[in-house]
Scaffold this motif. Structure first.
Motif, mmCIF file in Angstrom:
data_model
loop_
_atom_site.group_PDB
_atom_site.id
_atom_site.type_symbol
_atom_site.label_atom_id
_atom_site.label_comp_id
_atom_site.label_asym_id
_atom_site.label_seq_id
_atom_site.Cartn_x
_atom_site.Cartn_y
_atom_site.Cartn_z
ATOM 1 N N TYR A 119 -2.788 4.576 -8.907
ATOM 2 C CA TYR A 119 -2.438 3.547 -7.933
ATOM 3 C C TYR A 119 -1.738 2.369 -8.615
ATOM 4 N N GLU A 120 -2.218 1.985 -9.789
ATOM 5 C CA GLU A 120 -1.600 0.878 -10.531
ATOM 6 C C GLU A 120 -0.156 1.222 -10.893
ATOM 7 N N LYS A 121 0.087 2.463 -11.338
ATOM 8 C CA LYS A 121 1.447 2.877 -11.692
ATOM 9 C C LYS A 121 2.341 2.885 -10.463
ATOM 10 N N SER A 122 1.810 3.318 -9.328
ATOM 11 C CA SER A 122 2.601 3.318 -8.087
ATOM 12 C C SER A 122 3.019 1.907 -7.716
ATOM 13 N N TYR A 155 -3.097 -1.772 -1.030
ATOM 14 C CA TYR A 155 -2.826 -2.740 -2.097
ATOM 15 C C TYR A 155 -2.114 -3.891 -1.415
ATOM 16 N N ASP A 156 -2.707 -5.060 -1.450
ATOM 17 C CA ASP A 156 -2.186 -6.212 -0.701
ATOM 18 C C ASP A 156 -2.247 -7.444 -1.596
ATOM 19 N N GLU A 157 -1.090 -7.830 -2.142
ATOM 20 C CA GLU A 157 -1.046 -8.998 -3.030
ATOM 21 C C GLU A 157 -1.372 -10.285 -2.295
ATOM 22 N N SER A 158 -1.179 -10.331 -0.986
ATOM 23 C CA SER A 158 -1.494 -11.544 -0.227
ATOM 24 C C SER A 158 -2.982 -11.647 0.077
ATOM 25 N N ASP A 159 -3.706 -10.552 -0.098
ATOM 26 C CA ASP A 159 -5.154 -10.474 0.184
ATOM 27 C C ASP A 159 -5.487 -10.762 1.649
ATOM 28 N N LEU A 160 -4.522 -10.625 2.535
ATOM 29 C CA LEU A 160 -4.780 -10.821 3.968
ATOM 30 C C LEU A 160 -5.538 -9.644 4.575
ATOM 31 N N THR A 161 -5.520 -8.509 3.889
ATOM 32 C CA THR A 161 -6.221 -7.328 4.410
ATOM 33 C C THR A 161 -7.701 -7.604 4.593
#
Length: 191
Positions: A119-122, A155-161
């Motif tokens: 997942y990190e590589k993706s 994977y949500d960099e905004s952390d809104l999930t």
């Protein structure tokens, strides 16, 4: 001619000579606990649906029958060490499973940890503006006349999930589990 000291006579009854601690029940019940631990993951991968019932009940009956037979037989024959081995096994397994539940280690967590590098590589190869968001389908369980659950890894960099936890969607409810580093397991439960 042999003397009395040369002859050894085994005066211990057979029930005492065969009375020793054993790990048989611990291994048997650990195998059943592993089945319970990974049952949801098996259902998602293999779409077992109604096969879950016999897949769970048959091993459960086998384990219970073996355990009860052992407890009764060892009590009657007064094999206290074997009886103690049988009685303590479910206690150990229960404590192990309770500890895993307390630390939120389950099949979902194991699956994520096993595939975390992928997942990190993706995510590293994603193009586009930040904050980035990507979703992986993790399968579903259920069917007609039972609860249906859809699983997605986000994977949500905004952390809104994580703000979606408890949200109602299409007759279902959303549950969000934080795996850290912007990864979230999102489950939609439809009844």
């Amino acid at each position: 001619m042999t003397s009395a000291s040369d002859q050894t006579v085994n005066t211990a009854p057979e029930s005492l000579t065969s009375d020793h601690y054993t790990i048989f029940h611990l291994i048997l019940q650990l195998a059943f606990a592993a089945l319970l631990f990974f049952l949801n993951e098996l259902d998602r991968r293999l779409n077992l649906y109604l096969l879950l019932v016999p897949l769970l009940l048959v091993p459960a009956l086998v384990v219970v029958i073996i355990w009860l037979t052992s407890v009764i037989t060892n009590s009657i024959r007064k094999r206290w060490r074997r009886l103690a081995s049988a009685v303590i096994a479910p206690v150990i397994i229960f404590c192990l499973m309770a500890s895993l539940a307390h630390w939120r280690i389950d099949a979902d967590w194991v699956r994520f940890q096993a595939n975390h590098r992928h997942y990190e590589k993706s995510v590293q190869f994603l193009k586009g503006p930040h904050p980035r968001h990507v979703t992986w389908d993790w399968g579903h369980t259920g069917g007609a006349a039972v609860v249906c659950i859809d699983y997605e890894l986000h994977y949500d960099e905004s952390d809104l999930t994580k703000l979606r936890d408890g949200e109602r969607k299409g007759g279902g409810i959303i549950r969000v589990r934080d795996f850290g580093n912007h990864f979230y397991l999102v489950t939609a439960v439809y009844q």
